[in-house]
Each structure stands twice: as C-alpha cells, then as structure tokens.
Design a protein around this motif. Structure first.
Motif: not given
Length: 178
Positions: A96-124
């Motif tokens: 619907r476009g107004n917010f997004e909820m995601l579920r993620g699993v980070l294994a030991p040693g994993d990261t969410s991205a190769a390098e830090p990135r910013g974008h125009a949002s708020s996150e929790c």
C-alpha cells in the motif's frame, strides 16, 4: 505481485526484456523469471531495476490494488535475497506504500549491507532473538533481544551480528525506501 509490477513498469516504458537486460546488466532470463514469479530478487537486482525505471525501491512493490486487509503467512511472503553474508528480508506488509515491515535473520558474522547507506525514511528495528550492532552515523549501538532502536534513516547505517547465534529482527520503515 512483484513480477506483475515489473512487467507493468517495463511495458509502460516500451522496453523488451532484452533491452531492460542491457540497461540493468542483468540477464533477460533472470528478468523473465522475476516477472513470472519463479525466483526472488536480490536487493542489488531491485536497486538496478529501480534505477532504470527512475524510481525508488519501494515503488517496485507498490500495489495500487493491494487489499485493505493483508494477512502475511510464512512461505507466501516476498523475499528479498541478499548475497551470502548479507541480510535477507521477508516483507510482512502489503504494497500500500505508507510503511513497510520486514522480518530479517542475521546469521553470526552477517551484515545488512556491504557498507552503511542512508535514505529518506525513519526506521525502528526490534530484536526478537539474539543481538545486533546497529551502526548508525558511525556510532555502534548494541541492541539485544527485547530491545528496539529508532533512528533517522538519512544517517548512514547498517546492522551486523557479532554474536554466536542468529539474530531475528523486525524492521519498520516509513516511508518505504531502498
């Protein structure tokens, strides 16, 4: 749903699969599989497509006819695959476009991205199990199970698992962004 949206965007721009492949650096076969729902896209693939369509990542998932009530079931969710060592997300919300909820699993040693990135949002980010380190604006914030961290997503950020067990997280983003 995503495949239909990709086909719609490609057709609206008068692109063939071959032409879209040339512009994204992806194979026509992969693009066909995405459009037909036979494979899940990587986050990098989605970024390449969004760039060619001159839109943001969230626009690829926007569904004008999304139901007003959406039930998210395991095994039926859109998965955004990441390369080995990076976080893979399951989208829990509709398009619907107004917010997004995601579920993620980070294994030991994993990261969410190769390098830090910013974008125009708020996150929790809420940690369900395990623990993560939220690197936000160059500062590391340990977050353990039961805790949440909220921040301005314009700050370059990433999440990593320095622990010995999987970290399971819920991530809310408003508005959705790449």
């Amino acid at each position: 749903m995503l495949g239909e949206r990709l086909r719609e965007l490609r057709s609206a721009r008068g692109l063939t699969l071959r032409r879209l492949a040339d512009e994204t650096g992806l194979s026509a076969g992969l693009l066909s599989q995405l459009e037909n729902g036979r494979t899940d896209p990587s986050i990098e693939t989605l970024r390449r497509l969004a760039k060619v369509f001159d839109s943001d990542l969230a626009d690829l998932f926007r569904e004008p006819d999304a139901p007003e009530v959406h039930l998210s079931r395991p095994g039926e969710r859109l998965r955004m695959q990441a390369p080995t060592g990076l976080l893979t997300y399951e989208r829990l919300t509709s398009g619907r476009g107004n917010f997004e909820m995601l579920r993620g699993v980070l294994a030991p040693g994993d990261t969410s991205a190769a390098e830090p990135r910013g974008h125009a949002s708020s996150e929790c980010v809420y940690v369900i199990e395990g623990e993560i380190v939220a690197s936000i604006g160059g500062i590391d914030h340990p977050v353990v199970g039961g805790e949440a961290i909220t921040f301005d997503s314009r700050l370059p950020h990433l999440f990593r698992n320095d622990g010995d067990i999987d970290a399971v997280i819920l991530l809310a983003v408003t508005p959705p962004a790449p």
